[in-house]
Write a protein that holds these residues in place. Structure first.
Motif, mmCIF file in Angstrom:
data_model
loop_
_atom_site.group_PDB
_atom_site.id
_atom_site.type_symbol
_atom_site.label_atom_id
_atom_site.label_comp_id
_atom_site.label_asym_id
_atom_site.label_seq_id
_atom_site.Cartn_x
_atom_site.Cartn_y
_atom_site.Cartn_z
ATOM 1 N N LEU A 57 -55.155 -27.269 10.763
ATOM 2 C CA LEU A 57 -53.832 -27.165 10.193
ATOM 3 C C LEU A 57 -53.319 -28.641 10.245
ATOM 4 C CD1 LEU A 57 -52.127 -24.133 11.741
ATOM 5 C CD2 LEU A 57 -53.483 -24.258 9.698
ATOM 6 N N ASN A 58 -53.363 -29.157 8.805
ATOM 7 C CA ASN A 58 -52.902 -30.500 8.616
ATOM 8 C C ASN A 58 -51.458 -30.598 7.957
ATOM 9 O OD1 ASN A 58 -55.487 -31.709 9.555
ATOM 10 N ND2 ASN A 58 -56.323 -31.550 7.328
ATOM 11 N N SER A 59 -51.033 -29.415 7.704
ATOM 12 C CA SER A 59 -49.721 -29.241 6.779
ATOM 13 C C SER A 59 -48.930 -28.198 7.233
ATOM 14 C CB SER A 59 -49.718 -29.827 5.493
ATOM 15 O OG SER A 59 -50.962 -29.144 4.853
ATOM 16 N N HIS A 60 -49.357 -27.322 8.279
ATOM 17 C CA HIS A 60 -48.834 -25.984 8.331
ATOM 18 C C HIS A 60 -48.633 -25.887 9.879
ATOM 19 C CE1 HIS A 60 -50.679 -25.217 4.652
ATOM 20 N NE2 HIS A 60 -49.526 -24.256 4.225
ATOM 21 N N GLN A 61 -47.808 -24.985 10.506
ATOM 22 C CA GLN A 61 -47.387 -24.845 11.902
ATOM 23 C C GLN A 61 -48.509 -23.907 12.624
ATOM 24 O OE1 GLN A 61 -43.283 -24.826 12.672
ATOM 25 N NE2 GLN A 61 -43.102 -22.725 11.654
ATOM 26 N N GLN A 62 -48.830 -22.824 11.790
ATOM 27 C CA GLN A 62 -49.599 -21.495 12.229
ATOM 28 C C GLN A 62 -50.401 -21.170 11.143
ATOM 29 O OE1 GLN A 62 -46.051 -19.036 14.227
ATOM 30 N NE2 GLN A 62 -47.957 -18.178 15.393
ATOM 31 N N MET A 63 -51.401 -20.308 11.768
ATOM 32 C CA MET A 63 -52.172 -19.377 10.722
ATOM 33 C C MET A 63 -52.595 -18.356 11.316
ATOM 34 S SD MET A 63 -55.821 -21.386 11.450
ATOM 35 C CE MET A 63 -57.022 -20.380 12.120
ATOM 36 N N ALA A 64 -53.039 -17.163 10.517
ATOM 37 C CA ALA A 64 -53.405 -16.080 10.898
ATOM 38 C C ALA A 64 -54.281 -15.642 9.761
ATOM 39 C CB ALA A 64 -52.390 -15.167 10.861
ATOM 40 N N TRP A 65 -55.348 -14.634 10.234
ATOM 41 C CA TRP A 65 -56.069 -13.774 9.520
ATOM 42 C C TRP A 65 -55.636 -12.450 9.438
ATOM 43 C CZ3 TRP A 65 -60.030 -15.856 6.516
ATOM 44 C CH2 TRP A 65 -60.463 -16.968 6.880
ATOM 45 N N VAL A 66 -55.241 -11.936 8.422
ATOM 46 C CA VAL A 66 -54.710 -10.633 8.490
ATOM 47 C C VAL A 66 -55.408 -9.826 7.317
ATOM 48 C CG1 VAL A 66 -52.660 -11.342 9.380
ATOM 49 C CG2 VAL A 66 -52.798 -11.250 6.787
ATOM 50 N N SER A 67 -55.264 -8.376 7.765
ATOM 51 C CA SER A 67 -55.712 -7.268 6.874
ATOM 52 C C SER A 67 -54.868 -7.374 5.496
ATOM 53 C CB SER A 67 -55.890 -6.145 7.397
ATOM 54 O OG SER A 67 -54.664 -5.322 7.783
ATOM 55 N N LEU A 68 -55.178 -6.650 4.530
ATOM 56 C CA LEU A 68 -54.206 -6.335 3.384
ATOM 57 C C LEU A 68 -53.099 -5.639 3.838
ATOM 58 C CD1 LEU A 68 -54.548 -7.358 0.314
ATOM 59 C CD2 LEU A 68 -55.683 -4.891 0.008
ATOM 60 N N SER A 69 -53.083 -4.686 4.436
ATOM 61 C CA SER A 69 -51.848 -3.764 5.172
ATOM 62 C C SER A 69 -50.976 -4.920 5.991
ATOM 63 C CB SER A 69 -52.275 -2.676 5.680
ATOM 64 O OG SER A 69 -53.152 -2.859 6.907
ATOM 65 N N GLN A 70 -51.597 -5.413 6.499
ATOM 66 C CA GLN A 70 -50.911 -6.484 7.582
ATOM 67 C C GLN A 70 -49.911 -7.624 6.854
ATOM 68 O OE1 GLN A 70 -54.089 -7.795 9.813
ATOM 69 N NE2 GLN A 70 -53.315 -6.889 11.642
ATOM 70 N N LEU A 71 -50.357 -7.818 5.625
ATOM 71 C CA LEU A 71 -49.571 -8.845 4.992
ATOM 72 C C LEU A 71 -48.221 -8.528 4.777
ATOM 73 C CD1 LEU A 71 -51.991 -9.675 1.885
ATOM 74 C CD2 LEU A 71 -51.381 -11.014 3.821
ATOM 75 N N ASP A 72 -47.711 -7.194 5.157
ATOM 76 C CA ASP A 72 -46.286 -6.691 4.856
ATOM 77 C C ASP A 72 -45.555 -7.095 6.069
ATOM 78 O OD1 ASP A 72 -46.769 -5.705 2.348
ATOM 79 O OD2 ASP A 72 -47.210 -3.843 3.098
ATOM 80 N N ASN A 73 -46.199 -7.615 7.191
ATOM 81 C CA ASN A 73 -45.551 -7.929 8.447
ATOM 82 C C ASN A 73 -44.916 -9.194 8.479
ATOM 83 O OD1 ASN A 73 -45.974 -5.334 9.163
ATOM 84 N ND2 ASN A 73 -48.008 -6.143 10.269
ATOM 85 N N TYR A 74 -45.206 -10.204 7.078
ATOM 86 C CA TYR A 74 -44.965 -11.597 7.236
ATOM 87 C C TYR A 74 -44.123 -11.854 6.117
ATOM 88 C CZ TYR A 74 -48.901 -12.139 10.355
ATOM 89 O OH TYR A 74 -49.779 -12.085 11.579
ATOM 90 N N HIS A 75 -43.339 -13.062 6.559
ATOM 91 C CA HIS A 75 -42.098 -13.246 5.377
ATOM 92 C C HIS A 75 -42.713 -14.366 4.842
ATOM 93 C CE1 HIS A 75 -39.042 -10.557 6.982
ATOM 94 N NE2 HIS A 75 -39.161 -11.015 8.096
ATOM 95 N N PHE A 76 -43.091 -14.012 3.400
ATOM 96 C CA PHE A 76 -43.795 -15.050 2.551
ATOM 97 C C PHE A 76 -42.704 -15.719 1.546
ATOM 98 C CE2 PHE A 76 -47.141 -12.694 3.533
ATOM 99 C CZ PHE A 76 -48.483 -13.440 3.389
ATOM 100 N N CYS A 77 -43.030 -17.028 1.258
ATOM 101 C CA CYS A 77 -42.234 -17.523 0.275
ATOM 102 C C CYS A 77 -42.277 -16.552 -1.071
ATOM 103 C CB CYS A 77 -43.135 -18.783 -0.354
ATOM 104 S SG CYS A 77 -43.529 -20.154 0.902
ATOM 105 N N ALA A 78 -41.175 -16.654 -1.669
ATOM 106 C CA ALA A 78 -40.949 -15.720 -2.765
ATOM 107 C C ALA A 78 -42.213 -15.646 -4.102
ATOM 108 C CB ALA A 78 -39.430 -16.012 -3.400
ATOM 109 N N ALA A 79 -42.342 -16.958 -4.349
ATOM 110 C CA ALA A 79 -43.537 -16.842 -5.281
ATOM 111 C C ALA A 79 -44.703 -16.426 -4.904
ATOM 112 C CB ALA A 79 -43.655 -18.415 -5.772
ATOM 113 N N ASP A 80 -44.948 -16.134 -3.607
ATOM 114 C CA ASP A 80 -46.115 -15.559 -3.125
ATOM 115 C C ASP A 80 -46.345 -13.819 -3.319
ATOM 116 O OD1 ASP A 80 -48.141 -17.644 -1.474
ATOM 117 O OD2 ASP A 80 -46.310 -18.199 -1.597
#
Length: 141
Positions: free
Chosen positions: A99-122
């Protein structure tokens, strides 16, 4: 009076590995700090979106990738700038993620994406990813 806002063309890579998708959390100090995103960055002059995405993933994550199918374009006005985000499936070829320009990372399933707050454009890319995967499973039928 209309003010000409800067318009940035940005690419994002949806990296899939064994049914999980890579997401990264923006640095608190960055624009949209603390929100999650599919990593990528700005398209430079004389660069194709695929070249930009592969360069950005090398710079941000220290991995080599190849760019796959286009998923979606998303245009979002953040107030100070307009971002045109182009989302692509990305295929990890080599390297260990750093991680050169992020503070955390995760590998998530398609259904788990809903559990994260994304940038609006994503969000349109997430919708397109759901549609793409549904289409893929229907064609395997």
């Amino acid at each position: 009076m209309l003010v000409n806002k800067p318009r940035l063309i940005v690419v994002a890579g949806v990296i899939e590995k064994q049914g999980y998708y890579f997401i990264a959390q923006r640095l608190e100090s960055a624009s949209q700090g603390g929100l999650w995103e599919f990593p990528g960055g700005k398209v430079e002059v004389n660069e194709t979106p695929a070249q930009a995405l592969e360069r950005e993933l090398r710079e941000e994550l220290s991995i080599g990738t190849t760019t796959g199918v286009w998923l979606a374009d998303s245009v979002f006005d953040y107030g100070d700038k307009i971002v045109e985000l182009k989302g692509y499936l990305s295929h990890w070829q080599q390297g260990e993620i750093q991680l050169n320009s992020h503070q955390q990372m995760a590998w998530v399933s398609l259904s788990q994406l809903d559990n994260y707050h994304f940038c609006a454009a994503d969000y349109p890319i997430i919708t397109a990813l759901h549609n793409h995967m549904a289409q893929m499973s229907n064609t395997k039928g």
